[in-house]
Design an enzyme around this catalytic site. Structure first.
Site, PDB file in Angstrom:
ATOM      1  N   GLY A 165       0.794  -1.219   0.000  1.00  0.00           N
ATOM      2  CA  GLY A 165       0.000   0.000   0.000  1.00  0.00           C
ATOM      3  C   GLY A 165       0.826   1.269   0.000  1.00  0.00           C
ATOM      4  O   GLY A 165       0.271   2.362   0.126  1.00  0.00           O
ATOM      5  N   ASN A 293       1.601 -11.147  -4.630  1.00  0.00           N
ATOM      6  CA  ASN A 293       2.482 -11.174  -3.462  1.00  0.00           C
ATOM      7  C   ASN A 293       3.119 -12.546  -3.380  1.00  0.00           C
ATOM      8  O   ASN A 293       2.437 -13.549  -3.161  1.00  0.00           O
ATOM      9  CB  ASN A 293       1.682 -10.876  -2.190  1.00  0.00           C
ATOM     10  CG  ASN A 293       1.239  -9.419  -2.145  1.00  0.00           C
ATOM     11  OD1 ASN A 293       2.064  -8.526  -2.169  1.00  0.00           O
ATOM     12  ND2 ASN A 293      -0.052  -9.199  -2.116  1.00  0.00           N
ATOM     13  N   ARG A 295       4.648 -14.547  -1.391  1.00  0.00           N
ATOM     14  CA  ARG A 295       4.938 -14.913  -0.003  1.00  0.00           C
ATOM     15  C   ARG A 295       3.635 -15.298   0.674  1.00  0.00           C
ATOM     16  O   ARG A 295       2.556 -15.201   0.081  1.00  0.00           O
ATOM     17  CB  ARG A 295       5.551 -13.735   0.745  1.00  0.00           C
ATOM     18  CG  ARG A 295       4.712 -12.465   0.621  1.00  0.00           C
ATOM     19  CD  ARG A 295       5.214 -11.343   1.487  1.00  0.00           C
ATOM     20  NE  ARG A 295       4.632 -10.056   1.149  1.00  0.00           N
ATOM     21  CZ  ARG A 295       3.421  -9.643   1.483  1.00  0.00           C
ATOM     22  NH1 ARG A 295       2.616 -10.454   2.143  1.00  0.00           N
ATOM     23  NH2 ARG A 295       2.989  -8.448   1.155  1.00  0.00           N
TER      24      ARG A 295
END
Length: 465
Positions: A165, A293, A295
């Site tokens: 973000g 993402n 992960r």
């Protein structure tokens, strides 16, 4: 199965990984900074190594110190958790070059998805919907203005190397674009060491929905449902739920969303756990790829709750070359789960409020889980992300999950630092949230009677998404 595991992280995620590893009979090694020596994850590991002082660059982002700890303790593998070095392709390569197992996707996948422009282009070529936007970096404000004219205002100005973000700002016209471009580029250079900027169509009303994927050891990629992540402050998530309550996410659209996420994983030969994040347009029901993402996510417990899985165990099995605990064709989601991120911050303005914890009483009961990084007698320092704990509730229906969430929030007692629990109590009685038809501006509407202003580049040091 891996024999010994070094957890290159801290707080609740380190503790959570250690819990699963110990259940599986895997020896665990914690690494920590000097200010974290008294946290529960250090005591609960089989071994612990001091990395250095509080500064993350000298501790949790100190690749050399982490590798030295792995060698000195005889670790077989490294689990990076999320944040810090978890999406650092160079670190992943170095771990494997040193004969250790990396519990995560391959470095090539991390590299491919680490740059948002490259990721957009790759996803488009794989048939994954992407929002109108850049195919190349905007090298200066003039180029950005030309690109915005092609895309159409409003646009989102984004750091190509950003995440969590951070490094984002909306612009409604050319004057705003030129101003925000310079801010985002400067922020990106300072924070990520890369000032590359891209532009995408900005949707003033949008939902943030993501899909949990798991790349198996045999090469298959499976989707483990979606999570709704639209309750956010400063573009960072506060509450997640699964499945999404979005009324426009029909069975056909949900199937298309999950299939697109699988194609995204297959396009980069994905292995291990990852998340494909998308924007969902409430007006049309269309979805667009946002980022991947590479992960484990903070909000993975809601997926665990509805599927009855332990994603950390699945990660360790993939890294060990083993089959999953489940049959991919028999996967089924049951009930509804909600996660609330309990942060050491003011519940009105969401400003950090670290401090010593003088009292800590966790909620319990049917369908209630708490993943906590702190406890009584510990201290939340200003050196790291403000996340203290996660409250996860599961019920047969969304209504039951909300009732359990209300009870859990009321029962969670924390004294000392500022805490955002009152915000969750407010949210769980908010008519818009209860309806299920909310978007990413819900928190702004709760905090201000006026229309939410476009987001600005976040100065938060949080590495979490």
């Amino acid at each position: 199965m891996i024999g010994s595991l070094l957890v290159a992280n801290r707080g609740e995620i380190a503790r959570r990984i250690i819990r699963t590893a110990r259940r599986l009979g895997v020896r665990t090694i914690a690494v920590h900074s000097d200010v974290d020596a008294g946290l529960p994850f250090v005591a609960e590991a089989d071994d612990a190594v001091l990395l250095g002082p509080a500064n993350p660059a000298l501790s949790y982002r100190n690749a050399e110190a982490i590798l030295a700890a792995a060698k000195s303790t005889g670790a077989d593998a490294i689990h990076p958790g999320y944040g810090f070095l978890s999406e650092n392709a160079d670190f992943a390569r170095t771990v494997e070059a040193n004969g250790l197992i990396w519990v995560g996707p391959g470095a090539d996948a991390i590299t491919a998805m680490g740059d948002k422009i490259n990721a957009r282009n790759l996803m488009a070529s794989a048939g994954v919907p992407v929002a109108p936007g850049s195919t190349d970096p905007a090298h200066d404000a003039d180029a950005a203005a030309d690109e915005a004219g092609r895309i159409g205002y409003p646009v989102m100005v984004k750091a190509a190397a950003g995440g969590g973000g951070m490094g984002m700002a909306a612009a409604v016209d050319e004057a705003a674009l030129r101003s925000e471009y310079e801010k985002v580029r400067g922020f990106a250079e300072r924070t990520f060491g890369d000032g590359s900027v891209l532009l995408e169509r900005f949707f003033p009303s949008v939902r943030h929905v993501e899909v949990q994927i798991l790349g198996l050891a045999d090469g298959r990629v499976v989707a483990l449902g979606e999570r709704e992540c639209s309750v956010q402050r400063r573009n960072q998530k506060l509450v997640e739920e699964s499945p999404s309550p979005a009324s426009m996410l029909t069975a056909d659209r949900r199937a298309a969303l999950l299939a697109a996420a699988v194609r995204a994983g297959e396009a980069v030969g994905y292995r291990n756990a990852g998340t494909v994040e998308c924007l969902l347009d409430p007006a049309t029901g269309d979805f667009f790829f946002l980022e991947m993402n590479t992960r484990l996510q903070v909000e993975h417990p809601v997926t665990e709750a509805v599927f009855g899985l332990d994603l950390v165990e699945e990660q360790l099995r993939v890294a060990s070359g083993l089959a999953p605990t489940f049959g991919p064709k028999s996967l089924a989601s049951t009930g509804h789960a909600i996660e609330m991120r309990v942060n050491a911050e003011d519940p009105k303005r969401f400003l950090p409020g670290p401090g010593a914890i003088t009292s800590w009483v966790e909620p319990s009961g049917e369908g209630v889980r708490v993943d906590a990084g702190y406890g009584p007698g510990t201290t939340v320092t200003p050196n790291y992300d403000s996340l203290m704990a996660k409250v996860i509730v599961h019920g047969a229906t969304r209504a039951e999950a909300i009732e359990r969430a209300r009870a859990a929030v009321a029962a969670f007692e924390i004294a000392g630092p500022k805490v955002n629990l009152p915000f969750f109590a407010e949210l769980l009685d908010n008519a818009e949230f209860l309806s299920g038809d909310y978007d990413t501006a819900i928190v702004s509407r709760m905090r201000s009677p006026s229309p939410a202003s476009p987001p600005s580049p976040s100065p938060s040091p949080s590495p979490r998404s």
